[in-house]
Enzyme design. Structure first.
Site, PDB file in Angstrom:
ATOM      1  N   ASP A  97       0.905  -1.356   0.066  1.00 28.12           N
ATOM      2  CA  ASP A  97      -0.082  -0.052  -0.045  1.00 28.12           C
ATOM      3  C   ASP A  97       0.961   1.369  -0.105  1.00 28.12           C
ATOM      4  O   ASP A  97       2.027   1.271   0.597  1.00 28.12           O
ATOM      5  CB  ASP A  97      -0.860  -0.123   1.327  1.00 28.12           C
ATOM      6  CG  ASP A  97      -2.432   0.348   0.876  1.00 28.12           C
ATOM      7  OD1 ASP A  97      -2.474   1.612   0.565  1.00 28.12           O
ATOM      8  OD2 ASP A  97      -3.251  -0.463   1.325  1.00 28.12           O
ATOM      9  N   ASP A 198      -3.287   4.708  -2.416  1.00 27.60           N
ATOM     10  CA  ASP A 198      -4.338   5.351  -1.546  1.00 27.60           C
ATOM     11  C   ASP A 198      -4.702   6.608  -2.204  1.00 27.60           C
ATOM     12  O   ASP A 198      -3.833   7.512  -2.390  1.00 27.60           O
ATOM     13  CB  ASP A 198      -3.669   5.327  -0.219  1.00 27.60           C
ATOM     14  CG  ASP A 198      -4.844   5.571   1.071  1.00 27.60           C
ATOM     15  OD1 ASP A 198      -5.651   4.664   1.137  1.00 27.60           O
ATOM     16  OD2 ASP A 198      -4.849   6.562   1.487  1.00 27.60           O
ATOM     17  N   GLU A 267      -6.457   3.967  -6.051  1.00 27.05           N
ATOM     18  CA  GLU A 267      -7.781   3.771  -5.345  1.00 27.05           C
ATOM     19  C   GLU A 267      -8.561   4.987  -5.918  1.00 27.05           C
ATOM     20  O   GLU A 267      -8.336   6.163  -5.631  1.00 27.05           O
ATOM     21  CB  GLU A 267      -7.658   4.057  -3.862  1.00 27.05           C
ATOM     22  CG  GLU A 267      -8.903   3.678  -3.162  1.00 27.05           C
ATOM     23  CD  GLU A 267      -8.957   4.359  -1.669  1.00 27.05           C
ATOM     24  OE1 GLU A 267      -9.648   4.088  -1.052  1.00 27.05           O
ATOM     25  OE2 GLU A 267      -8.194   5.144  -1.390  1.00 27.05           O
ATOM     26  N   HIS A 335     -11.010  -3.186   2.770  1.00 28.64           N
ATOM     27  CA  HIS A 335     -11.054  -2.759   4.361  1.00 28.64           C
ATOM     28  C   HIS A 335     -11.842  -1.613   4.628  1.00 28.64           C
ATOM     29  O   HIS A 335     -11.950  -1.440   5.892  1.00 28.64           O
ATOM     30  CB  HIS A 335      -9.755  -2.728   4.809  1.00 28.64           C
ATOM     31  CG  HIS A 335      -8.974  -1.601   3.977  1.00 28.64           C
ATOM     32  ND1 HIS A 335      -8.927  -1.433   2.832  1.00 28.64           N
ATOM     33  CD2 HIS A 335      -8.843  -0.281   4.514  1.00 28.64           C
ATOM     34  CE1 HIS A 335      -8.222  -0.213   2.527  1.00 28.64           C
ATOM     35  NE2 HIS A 335      -8.139   0.530   3.560  1.00 28.64           N
ATOM     36  N   ASP A 336     -12.562  -1.096   3.735  1.00 24.20           N
ATOM     37  CA  ASP A 336     -13.376   0.268   3.913  1.00 24.20           C
ATOM     38  C   ASP A 336     -14.845  -0.202   3.891  1.00 24.20           C
ATOM     39  O   ASP A 336     -15.704   0.745   3.808  1.00 24.20           O
ATOM     40  CB  ASP A 336     -12.965   1.184   3.033  1.00 24.20           C
ATOM     41  CG  ASP A 336     -11.713   2.078   3.340  1.00 24.20           C
ATOM     42  OD1 ASP A 336     -11.025   1.851   4.271  1.00 24.20           O
ATOM     43  OD2 ASP A 336     -11.270   2.556   2.116  1.00 24.20           O
TER      44      ASP A 336
HETATM   45  O1  ISL Z   1     -13.782   4.376   3.537  1.00 25.47           O
HETATM   46  C1  ISL Z   1     -14.366   5.187   2.874  1.00 25.47           C
HETATM   47  C2  ISL Z   1     -15.844   5.056   2.743  1.00 25.47           C
HETATM   48  O2  ISL Z   1     -16.202   4.670   3.904  1.00 25.47           O
HETATM   49  C3  ISL Z   1     -13.801   5.953   1.989  1.00 25.47           C
HETATM   50  O3  ISL Z   1     -14.377   7.299   1.944  1.00 25.47           O
HETATM   51  C4  ISL Z   1     -12.326   6.413   2.148  1.00 25.47           C
HETATM   52  O4  ISL Z   1     -11.972   7.126   3.355  1.00 25.47           O
HETATM   53  C5  ISL Z   1     -11.482   6.639   1.087  1.00 25.47           C
HETATM   54  O5  ISL Z   1     -11.981   5.475   0.037  1.00 25.47           O
HETATM   55  C6  ISL Z   1     -10.243   6.473   0.961  1.00 25.47           C
HETATM   56  O6  ISL Z   1      -9.696   5.170   1.626  1.00 25.47           O
HETATM   57  C7  ISL Z   1      -8.300   5.213   1.864  1.00 25.47           C
HETATM   58  O7  ISL Z   1      -7.693   6.203   2.691  1.00 25.47           O
HETATM   59  C8  ISL Z   1      -7.946   6.402   3.800  1.00 25.47           C
HETATM   60  C9  ISL Z   1      -8.192   5.439   4.640  1.00 25.47           C
HETATM   61  O8  ISL Z   1      -8.747   5.697   5.788  1.00 25.47           O
HETATM   62  C10 ISL Z   1      -8.803   4.132   4.013  1.00 25.47           C
HETATM   63  O9  ISL Z   1      -8.706   3.072   4.889  1.00 25.47           O
HETATM   64  C11 ISL Z   1      -8.149   4.129   2.820  1.00 25.47           C
HETATM   65  O10 ISL Z   1      -8.677   2.852   1.953  1.00 25.47           O
HETATM   66  C12 ISL Z   1      -7.085   7.675   4.473  1.00 25.47           C
HETATM   67  O11 ISL Z   1      -5.819   7.009   4.126  1.00 25.47           O
END
Ligand code: ISL
Ligand code: CA
Length: 557
Positions: A97, A198, A267, A335-336
């Site tokens: 990541d 990310d 992402e 994971h989100d």
């Molecule tokens: O998780 C989300 C919706 O619930 C998204 O809005 C998410 O915050 C967004 O896609 C960004 O995600 C990534 O960056 C974030 C981190 O918290 C997430 O786990 C990651 O996948 C900040 O680094």
């Protein structure tokens, strides 16, 4: 020639929740290394590892304190190298990541930057003066806060699109960019095979930092006094896919990826289906992108607005992605996101749980594109029945609930958290029937789902009819058969909202995939008579004329 990452299935490991090797309750790198044969047997070709870098874990590793160090709870650099070697020995790749939109506020750069306005690192982050004693503009962050935080010591505000412990890095600064490229090369030189990037579409910001809001709307958040609370607005039009982003990604490719056999998947936060190719088209920016429209089909203005699943809409999105995104990715969760079977399938009975989890496997992963599985998806792991807020670990849910309490809407917020909270995906991997599902000998950092007694890897390995063994068959088809790995994908029954149906074809090889995505038997004009078809994969024991609830069938044409 297809690239390795176009031909394999990629498995996402969330290290904190995968396997704890030393009983401290936290999953770790040796724990992952111990499970490589499990992954090999599943048939995946690469692992995407959520962040394992040194971090204070305000956002569970997505807040990095040192990009070149392994998080202590996860192990050592030696452990990491052993994991990498273990994967390579088995012919699997490793994707790290890469979180470079922001760092932790505990990163040395930020400690320096926030020490004085003159510090050489000041410009590694984004600092602005306030307006009328308030934030420099009205931008809202992702985690239910404003996007700016005041720094008492140097009397300016810094930008943080995520938590206040995740200050945004200033990509305008060439020195910062050079440091990031060095760091990327450090990991590539060690042998890692690529990166999942990310929130990559947010790297560049409109340097005017204007208020967000409807164009020409002068009222946005014009606040006249420091007492009046402004309305914070998501600043998408000023932070997503800004022109400079393309320059940065091209520069990164030149400095880091050219001449290497590695891949990067971005992402695609806030990137529409129509915009996706702008990052992919000429191969000089990203190799692949996660496009998130599917994750929005059951949301409203925000993800917390619960909207019942509309399978017709889901189908339209899936095929629009097929049609419009070059080098598409396929995924039900990460994971989100909540657990796929709880969200898109049915968990009312054990039978329907199992059947619908298998249906989802076939429906998504036999389409065209690179499949990404999230750990536990292959077991049919479900959402967690959180009893109360003390069981939450995720800053997004915790902040959201805190704000909802202020507004008196906590009951509604709690409902949303149960359905959409990110912790649903983060409960420990269910390995076997022993204590803590075999995840840890100690006390797990987050509760284990009580259904581990029947949803776990060991039981499912032995059961020919399990979700796990169905996933193995889907993966074998996907990676071992030209029609599924790169054949054309043609939609059928487009007007039927219940049945997802498509043909995968490569030369003479042709297969029909038909999945009933609903809880009703779905009569329609089928392209084949099921009872006479040559069935190669099926999630039920017998064939009837019409697809029963969540039935999925793959036949050779
Ligand atoms: O998780 C989300 C919706 O619930 C998204 O809005 C998410 O915050 C967004 O896609 C960004 O995600 C990534 O960056 C974030 C981190 O918290 C997430 O786990 C990651 O996948 C900040 O680094
Ligand atoms: Ca551990």
């Amino acid at each position: 020639m297809k690239k390795w990452w176009e031909e394999c299935v990629i498995y996402q490991v969330y290290p904190r929740s995968f396997c704890d090797s030393n009983g401290d309750g936290i999953g770790d790198i040796p724990g992952i290394t111990g499970k490589l044969d499990y992954l090999k047997a599943l048939g995946v070709g690469a692992v995407w590892l959520s962040p394992v870098y040194d971090s204070p874990n305000d956002d569970m590793g997505y807040d990095i304190r040192d990009y070149r160090k392994i998080m202590q709870e996860f192990g050592t650099m030696e452990d990491f190298k052993a994991l990498l070697a273990g994967l390579h020995e088995r012919g699997m790749k490793l994707i790290m990541d890469l979180v470079v939109n922001h760092s932790s506020d505990e990163h040395e750069w930020f400690r320096q930057a926030s020490s004085s306005r003159e510090n050489p690192y000041r410009d590694y982050y984004i600092w602005r003066d306030g307006k009328n004693g308030r934030e420099p503009n009205n931008w809202a962050g992702f985690f239910s806060t404003p996007a700016w935080k005041y720094d008492e010591r140097t009397q300016q505000w810094y930008l943080h699109l995520f938590s206040e412990k995740q200050p945004d890095l200033n990509w305008e600064n060439p020195k910062l960019r050079a440091e990031i490229y060095d760091m990327i090369n450090f990991w590539l030189d060690m042998g890692v095979d690529g990166f999942r990037m990310d929130v990559i579409p947010l790297l560049a910001k409109n340097q005017e930092f204007p208020d967000a809001g409807p164009a020409g709307d002068e009222t946005e958040m014009q606040v006249d006094s420091a007492e009046e609370a402004p309305q914070y607005v998501f600043g998408g039009e000023h932070i997503v896919l800004q022109p400079r982003l393309h320059d940065y990604l091209r520069e990164m490719r030149e400095k880091c990826f050219d001449g290497r056999d590695c891949m990067c998947v971005g992402e695609g936060t806030c990137v529409s289906i129509g915009q996706a190719n702008s990052l992919l088209e000429d191969g000089r920016e990203l190799d692949q992108l996660f496009q998130f429209d599917l994750m929005d089909v059951d949301g409203g203005a925000s993800k917390w607005d619960l909207v019942p699943l509309d399978t017709g809409k889901l189908k339209r999105k899936l095929f629009e992605q097929q049609e419009k995104i070059c080098r598409n990715t396929l995924f039900w969760s990460n994971h989100d996101q909540p657990r796929a079977v709880s969200r898109f399938g049915c968990t009312q009975t054990e039978e329907l749980w199992k059947r619908s989890a298998k249906m989802l496997a076939a429906a998504m992963h036999l389409m065209k594109g690179t499949s990404y599985l999230f750990q536990g998806e292959e077991l049919g792991m479900t959402n967690f029945p959180f009893a109360d807020e003390t069981e939450l670990r995720d800053i997004e849910s915790i902040n959201f609930l805190k704000e909802a309490k202020k507004a008196g809407t906590q009951d509604k917020a709690w409902e949303s958290i149960l359905v959409k909270g990110r912790d649903n995906a983060r409960t420990p991997m269910q390995w076997d029937e022993t204590k803590n599902a075999g995840f840890s000998a100690g006390t797990p950092w987050i509760a284990v789902n009580p259904n581990y007694t029947y949803i776990n890897a060991e039981i499912e390995q032995k059961d020919e009819d399990s979700v796990l063994n169905f996933y193995r068959k889907v993966i074998a088809l996907k990676t071992g058969n030209a029609a599924f790995s790169h054949g054309d994908c043609t939609e059928l029954l487009a007007d039927d909202a219940r049945i997802l149906a498509y043909v995968r074809a490569c030369g003479e090889e042709k297969y029909l995939v038909m999945c009933n995505m609903t809880g009703e038997t779905a009569k329609a004009e089928y392209p084949v008579r099921l009872k006479e078809a040559e069935i190669v994969l099926h999630n039920m024991d017998d064939v009837q004329e019409w697809l029963r609830p969540y039935e999925a069938v793959v036949c050779r044409l």
